[in-house]
Design an enzyme around this catalytic site. Structure first.
Site, PDB file in Angstrom:
ATOM      1  N   GLY A  13     -12.642 -69.372  -8.023  1.00 49.33           N
ATOM      2  CA  GLY A  13     -12.581 -68.643  -6.762  1.00 49.33           C
ATOM      3  C   GLY A  13     -11.266 -67.937  -6.517  1.00 49.33           C
ATOM      4  N   SER A  14     -10.637 -67.410  -7.579  1.00 50.42           N
ATOM      5  CA  SER A  14      -9.353 -66.731  -7.369  1.00 50.42           C
ATOM      6  C   SER A  14      -9.528 -65.452  -6.551  1.00 50.42           C
ATOM      7  CB  SER A  14      -8.671 -66.431  -8.700  1.00 50.42           C
ATOM      8  OG  SER A  14      -9.396 -65.486  -9.459  1.00 50.42           O
ATOM      9  N   ASN A  15     -10.634 -64.743  -6.736  1.00 53.32           N
ATOM     10  CA  ASN A  15     -10.877 -63.570  -5.903  1.00 53.32           C
ATOM     11  C   ASN A  15     -11.173 -63.963  -4.457  1.00 53.32           C
ATOM     12  OD1 ASN A  15     -10.684 -60.908  -7.218  1.00 53.32           O
ATOM     13  ND2 ASN A  15     -12.109 -61.787  -8.694  1.00 53.32           N
ATOM     14  N   ARG A  61     -30.349 -77.344  -8.162  1.00 51.03           N
ATOM     15  CA  ARG A  61     -30.351 -78.775  -7.817  1.00 51.03           C
ATOM     16  C   ARG A  61     -30.761 -78.994  -6.363  1.00 51.03           C
ATOM     17  NH1 ARG A  61     -25.240 -82.206 -10.092  1.00 51.03           N
ATOM     18  NH2 ARG A  61     -26.128 -82.696 -12.119  1.00 51.03           N
ATOM     19  N   ILE A  94     -28.955 -62.776  -7.571  1.00 47.43           N
ATOM     20  CA  ILE A  94     -29.325 -62.844  -6.160  1.00 47.43           C
ATOM     21  C   ILE A  94     -30.836 -62.667  -6.024  1.00 47.43           C
ATOM     22  CG2 ILE A  94     -28.989 -61.811  -3.885  1.00 47.43           C
ATOM     23  CD1 ILE A  94     -26.521 -63.188  -4.962  1.00 47.43           C
ATOM     24  N   ASN A 108     -20.121 -56.458  -5.740  1.00 50.75           N
ATOM     25  CA  ASN A 108     -19.697 -57.338  -6.829  1.00 50.75           C
ATOM     26  C   ASN A 108     -18.448 -56.765  -7.475  1.00 50.75           C
ATOM     27  OD1 ASN A 108     -20.108 -59.482  -8.890  1.00 50.75           O
ATOM     28  ND2 ASN A 108     -20.456 -57.740 -10.250  1.00 50.75           N
ATOM     29  N   HIS A 110     -16.468 -56.524 -11.075  1.00 46.20           N
ATOM     30  CA  HIS A 110     -16.763 -56.651 -12.503  1.00 46.20           C
ATOM     31  C   HIS A 110     -15.507 -56.349 -13.310  1.00 46.20           C
ATOM     32  CE1 HIS A 110     -19.345 -56.623 -16.070  1.00 46.20           C
ATOM     33  NE2 HIS A 110     -18.654 -55.569 -16.492  1.00 46.20           N
ATOM     34  N   SER A 142     -13.994 -52.975 -11.641  1.00 46.44           N
ATOM     35  CA  SER A 142     -14.879 -52.135 -10.823  1.00 46.44           C
ATOM     36  C   SER A 142     -15.446 -52.967  -9.681  1.00 46.44           C
ATOM     37  CB  SER A 142     -16.053 -51.594 -11.657  1.00 46.44           C
ATOM     38  OG  SER A 142     -15.618 -50.868 -12.784  1.00 46.44           O
ATOM     39  N   ASP A 151     -25.142 -54.861 -12.867  1.00 40.16           N
ATOM     40  CA  ASP A 151     -24.029 -53.914 -12.992  1.00 40.16           C
ATOM     41  C   ASP A 151     -24.449 -52.456 -12.958  1.00 40.16           C
ATOM     42  OD1 ASP A 151     -22.359 -56.166 -13.308  1.00 40.16           O
ATOM     43  OD2 ASP A 151     -22.683 -56.170 -15.472  1.00 40.16           O
ATOM     44  N   GLU A 180      -8.018 -57.079 -10.051  1.00 36.47           N
ATOM     45  CA  GLU A 180      -9.145 -57.454  -9.191  1.00 36.47           C
ATOM     46  C   GLU A 180      -8.648 -57.989  -7.851  1.00 36.47           C
ATOM     47  OE1 GLU A 180     -12.050 -60.077 -10.896  1.00 36.47           O
ATOM     48  OE2 GLU A 180     -11.905 -59.128 -12.862  1.00 36.47           O
TER      49      GLU A 180
END
Length: 206
Positions: A13-15, A61, A94, A108, A110, A142, A151, A180
């Protein structure tokens, strides 16, 4: 005024961290209102807990039926009044209900300059390996609209990164990720400003 954004992430989750940091800055037009992960042990969910952001683990799950999973995600997004959905390292496709409800409001990030090195199987290290194998001199990131085809949605913003002669997939990935972290929050900010402006015009009868 700010809009609510949901972030979907599967791993560290760095973005997501970049988005929440930018959302705390004065003048931000968005707030990260919800984090969803298909990985119950993800760093993204841990970050949401640390930051007091509403969060959920939704996966095969929790919902073995894909349609039930799709509807559960849509219900959560609506519950938190989400106007824009961002997928950042999210390793699930999704579902159709969310795609239809958020058409034009799903983005998104990429790790390549689309349309190069996109499509099924092109994620993470695979992308950087392909860039190096093809001898590209430039790569980058992108941000694009997300559709039901991997994409292929309209590219909203890109930033370039030079490919160095001694690059490995790991060194290239690290430099692309830095880009990013700047490109995604800036693009989400612009989308949020545009959506907030549209809402203001509708409210004023313009």
């Amino acid at each position: 005024m700010s809009i609510n954004v949901a972030v979907l992430a599967s791993h560290n989750g760095s973005n997501l961290r970049a988005l929440t940091a930018a959302a705390r800055q004065p003048g931000s037009a968005y707030a990260v209102a919800l984090v969803i992960s298909n990985n119950s042990a993800s760093g993204a969910l841990a970050h949401a807990v640390e930051q007091g952001i509403a969060h959920a683990h939704l996966s095969g799950r929790t919902h073995p039926d894909p349609d039930a999973l799709d509807q559960a995600m849509l219900a959560l997004l609506r519950e938190h009044d989400v106007a824009l959905v961002v997928t950042a390292g999210y390793m699930r496709k999704i579902g159709p209900a969310v795609l239809a409800a958020y058409e034009g409001a799903l983005v998104n990030v990429h790790p390549a300059l689309l349309p190069r090195h996109g499509g099924p199987g092109m994620y993470g290290r695979h992308v950087h390996e392909a860039v190096l194998a093809d001898g590209d001199l430039v790569s980058g990131a992108s941000v694009h609209l997300l559709t039901d085809h991997y994409d292929e949605g309209r590219v909203l913003a890109q930033a370039e990164v030079p490919v160095l002669p001694d690059d490995t997939p790991d060194t290239l990935a690290a430099r692309v990720l830095e880009v990013e972290h700047r490109l995604l929050p800036a693009t989400v900010q612009q989308l949020a400003l545009a959506r907030d402006g549209d809402a203001t015009e509708r409210g004023s009868g313009a």
